[in-house]
Design an enzyme around this catalytic site. Structure first.
Site, PDB file in Angstrom:
ATOM      1  CG  ASP A 281      -2.194   0.819   0.962  1.00  0.00           C
ATOM      2  OD1 ASP A 281      -3.242   0.549   1.555  1.00  0.00           O
ATOM      3  OD2 ASP A 281      -2.103   1.772   0.145  1.00  0.00           O
TER       4      ASP A 281
HETATM    5  C1  GLC Z   1      -4.365   4.335  -0.036  1.00  0.00           C
HETATM    6  C2  GLC Z   1      -5.232   3.130   0.249  1.00  0.00           C
HETATM    7  C3  GLC Z   1      -5.287   2.150  -0.883  1.00  0.00           C
HETATM    8  C4  GLC Z   1      -5.148   2.895  -2.194  1.00  0.00           C
HETATM    9  C5  GLC Z   1      -3.748   3.482  -2.241  1.00  0.00           C
HETATM   10  C6  GLC Z   1      -3.506   4.280  -3.531  1.00  0.00           C
HETATM   11  O1  GLC Z   1      -3.742   4.807   1.110  1.00  0.00           O
HETATM   12  O2  GLC Z   1      -5.034   2.410   1.454  1.00  0.00           O
HETATM   13  O3  GLC Z   1      -6.524   1.441  -0.780  1.00  0.00           O
HETATM   14  O4  GLC Z   1      -5.367   2.030  -3.288  1.00  0.00           O
HETATM   15  O5  GLC Z   1      -3.456   4.281  -1.114  1.00  0.00           O
HETATM   16  O6  GLC Z   1      -4.297   5.438  -3.522  1.00  0.00           O
END
Ligand code: GLC
Length: 753
Positions: A281
């Protein structure tokens, strides 16, 4: 069972998992290995690095990095001209010309917005969920996005958690069925087609158990619960051929998912044979040192790479440290090669080497008729009618001369789209106010008053006017709930009642003595206990997306009948959480006689007089609205529940059948639900578990027989030694219109354990 050597190139897994391979799997594997053999360690680590775009401009440092092969993916760039230029540099100006995979959070629509995923889950309809993802993929692909960070399939049973809005609810079976439908919608039958995009099952795993529903908080999940509940939708997605998975931010039992070798290498790769790639993430690799698992980025890069995280989202721990870690023998080169092979395989399957560029003219315009109709149908099927006293709904335009529409969410084109709509365009929104005026405005005097600037407002200065408006019109529809910002990532609430002075507004409108209907737009279940007895009807519309207005209007005025069913339990009060439907019996289960109101307890009541069972003195033990609940304007009669056998062999199957009749005078949908209880297990088993559902459209008087076939595998669970098993013994089965209702049948499984 494959020999799960952690760094073995997963080519041996290819045939089992390449559900979406566009070219023969071995041809792609050959190309992967050939390219891999040419790459330097820097180019390999470049593929494992994703950088953030989104400025509609390519900074020089990014140009240089692309030319040097130090970037494998860009996220958040949605200007097609910039995306094509990024691809051009990567393909034409770098040594090996490896195209980029372009990621974006296309969670429930791109420009045309579907209901939030929790609302889509309320449709209990894999077809409409898949159609919505198809529209989203087509619109996102038209700007060069070829990878979405969806579906989010975290099992979510805590409505305080803001991200429940993005989830498919509390049940593993429903989340599995609908999550795989989204994967199919995004990925289509041919990943190399220009209007399909790679999906990403997230957040692997257990994020929904964040303590107290506070986002990013610690999770502690016993392996038995992890396997019997939280891993199930991810396993289903892997079997459905999802191209990627994303690790969660959360710390699971002391080891954050982004560094959790057991989850990624042992279960995902070793047990399931997953051959897509795993992305962290946002910055979750570097956050390992904030968790306190590592001391610095070098150690974080080491932990994540060894755990099997193939790509680092928006962080430079891999770029800065992985080559040295390999040199130092801390990270085996095979780990890097496996990661890069997983990424290259996805790019080959996507056809990016053949077609890295996007021509928007190859696509229909945004929000075309098909997109808007899909959004309308999804919104229509997502709305759950929680209450409808005295048949106050549907309203009749013929009988109404005037109607008051009051509240902060009747006319908010942006808010009705919900959370995670980076690209959603409110210009395509049709609000409830607009739709109702269009539908009945010719014959009905539609009076609108916002009454509150926002859902959180405590300014009641307009409430006199609101009460007067309710008194002088024939009926009032209140549009209440939460704005989009009150749910989603990092937006958890400790009190999940209607914010602000909304409940007071309900009381004032109630005082008018006229019919009061409440339409709620929100990103989570709310505790409605303080208004539920004050109103005649409640439609829960979640955040219904671009076409929420026409859907709500058609439901209010009976053009369509409500058909949504709750994908998550609604508690009476926040103190009951967690209160999901598949609770266990405990050793001292409550009974219907259990007292449910603390005020009813006699003074000096003897210590043992209230029954020594599992309940709350001030809330009892039942929810306000149960999982699977949802009313209709039609009535459905369930009868003749039968089982094909009373004794099912372990290697056999059983068919559970029921007759469902629409006894009303209107055509309407019903979601028929099958629940099963395994009375005795190697570990204690839930009181009910969803094992099947069917959305039916029945004409007036129409009767259908619904058959559910179950095999022993459908009834399997992980026992106390983590062995997956189905045991002989007694089972109960219910079929009905919610997790509380239903005709019950009994059957046995016979055979040797
Ligand atoms: C965010 C989220 C994830 C998302 C990623 C990109 O913090 O936790 O679900 O896809 O970053 O935006």
């Amino acid at each position: 069972m494959f020999l799960a050597l952690p760094f073995l190139l997963p080519g041996i897994f290819m045939s089992s998992m390449s559900a979406n391979a566009t070219a023969p799997a071995d041809a792609i594997e050959q190309r992967v290995n050939t390219l891999l053999a040419e790459m330097t360690i820097e180019e390999k680590i470049g593929q494992m690095s994703q950088v953030n775009g989104g400025d509609s401009y390519i900074h020089d440092y990014l140009r240089d990095a692309l030319r040097a092969g130090r970037v494998g993916s860009v996220l958040n760039e949605v200007d097609v001209n910039v995306v094509n230029e990024l691809q051009r540099i990567a393909v034409e100006e770098s040594r090996l010309g490896i195209p980029l995979i372009i990621g974006r959070d296309v969670i429930h629509g791109f420009k045309t917005v579907m209901p939030i995923p929790l609302g889509q889950a309320a449709t209990w309809n894999p077809v409409i969920v898949s159609s919505g993802a198809r529209v989203a993929a087509r619109e996102a692909a038209s700007v060069g996005v070829n990878w979405t960070f969806a579906p989010m399939i975290d099992i979510s049973r805590d409505p305080r958690w803001g991200r429940i809005a993005e989830s498919l609810g509390e049940d593993p079976y429903l989340a599995s069925e609908l999550g795989t439908a989204m994967v199919r919608g995004f990925q289509g039958d041919d990943l190399s087609a220009k209007d399909t995009i790679a999906a990403c099952a997230k957040h692997f795993v257990g994020y929904g158990e964040s303590e107290s529903g506070r986002d990013y908080a610690t999770t502690n999940i016993p392996e038995n619960e992890l396997r019997n509940v939280h891993l199930r939708p991810f396993h289903a997605a892997a079997k459905a051929g999802v191209m990627t998975m994303m690790t969660s931010f959360s710390d699971l039992d002391g080891v954050p998912a982004t560094a959790n070798e057991y989850l990624v290498n042992d279960i995902l790769r070793g047990e399931w044979g997953f051959d897509g790639f795993v992305v962290s993430d946002w910055d979750s690799v570097r956050q390992l040192s904030i968790h306190g698992l590592t001391a610095n980025d070098r150690e974080s890069a080491c932990e994540a790479a060894i755990a099997g995280v193939d790509m680092e989202m928006h962080g430079d721990a891999y770029l800065n440290h992985l080559a040295q870690l390999v040199d130092d023998g801390k990270v085996p080169l095979e780990a890097v090669d496996t990661a890069v092979a997983n990424i290259l395989r996805a790019k080959f399957r996507l056809g990016l080497f053949e077609n890295p560029y996007t021509d928007p003219n190859d696509f229909p315009p945004f929000a075309d008729a098909d997109a808007l109709e899909t959004a309308r149908e999804a919104a229509l099927q997502s709305v759950v009618m929680l209450k409808n006293e005295h048949h106050v709904l549907p309203l009749s335009a013929d009988q109404l001369s005037s109607i008051a529409l009051i509240g902060p969410l009747a006319d908010t084109p942006y808010e009705q789209l919900g959370t995670w709509i980076f690209d959603g365009d409110p210009r395509y929104s049709v609000t409830p106010l607009g739709a109702i005026e269009t539908l009945v405005g010719d014959g009905v005097d539609v009076r609108y008053l916002k009454a509150m600037e926002t859902s959180r407002s405590r300014d009641t200065s307009a409430f006199d006017e609101a009460e007067a408006l309710a008194a002088e019109t024939d009926a009032t529809v209140l549009f209440l709930g939460e704005e989009a910002i009150l749910s989603g990532e990092a937006h958890s609430r400790a009190d999940i009642s209607l914010p602000g002075a909304q409940a007071e507004l309900v009381g004032r409108i109630r005082a008018s003595g006229k019919p009061v209907i409440v339409v709620i737009l929100a990103g989570r279940p709310l505790t409605l206990t303080n208004i539920v007895d004050e109103v005649d009807a409640i439609l829960f519309a979640w955040h219904p997306g671009s076409m929420g207005g026409p859907a709500i209007a058609d439901l209010l005025f009976g053009i369509e009948s409500p058909s949504g069913k709750l994908p998550v339990t609604f508690p009476r009060m926040v103190g009951q959480i967690p209160i999901y439907y598949y609770q266990k019996n405990t050793g001292k289960p409550p009974s219907p006689e259990t007292i449910a109101h603390i005020d009813d307890i006699d003074a000096k009541a003897p210590q043992l007089s209230l029954g020594m069972t599992s309940f709350h003195l001030d809330a009892g033990y039942t929810p306000l609205f149960a999982f699977g609940h949802g009313l209709s304007y039609a009535y459905f009669n369930y009868e003749n529940l039968t089982t094909s056998t009373s004794e099912m062999a372990l290697d056999g199957s059983i068919t559970i059948s029921v007759d469902v009749t629409n006894t009303s005078g209107i055509t309407a949908d019903e979601v028929v639900q099958l629940y099963v209880r395994d009375l005795v297990g190697n570990v204690t088993r839930p009181l009910r578990e969803l094992k099947g559902f069917r959305r039916l459209t029945l004409a007036p008087g129409e009767r259908v027989t619904v058959d559910f076939e179950l095999t022993a595998d459908d009834l399997a669970f992980y026992g106390r030694k983590m062995q997956r098993m189905t045991e002989p013994g007694e089972f109960h089965a219910w079929v009905g219109s919610s997790s509380e209702a239903g005709l019950m049948a009994e059957f046995r499984i016979v055979g040797e354990r």
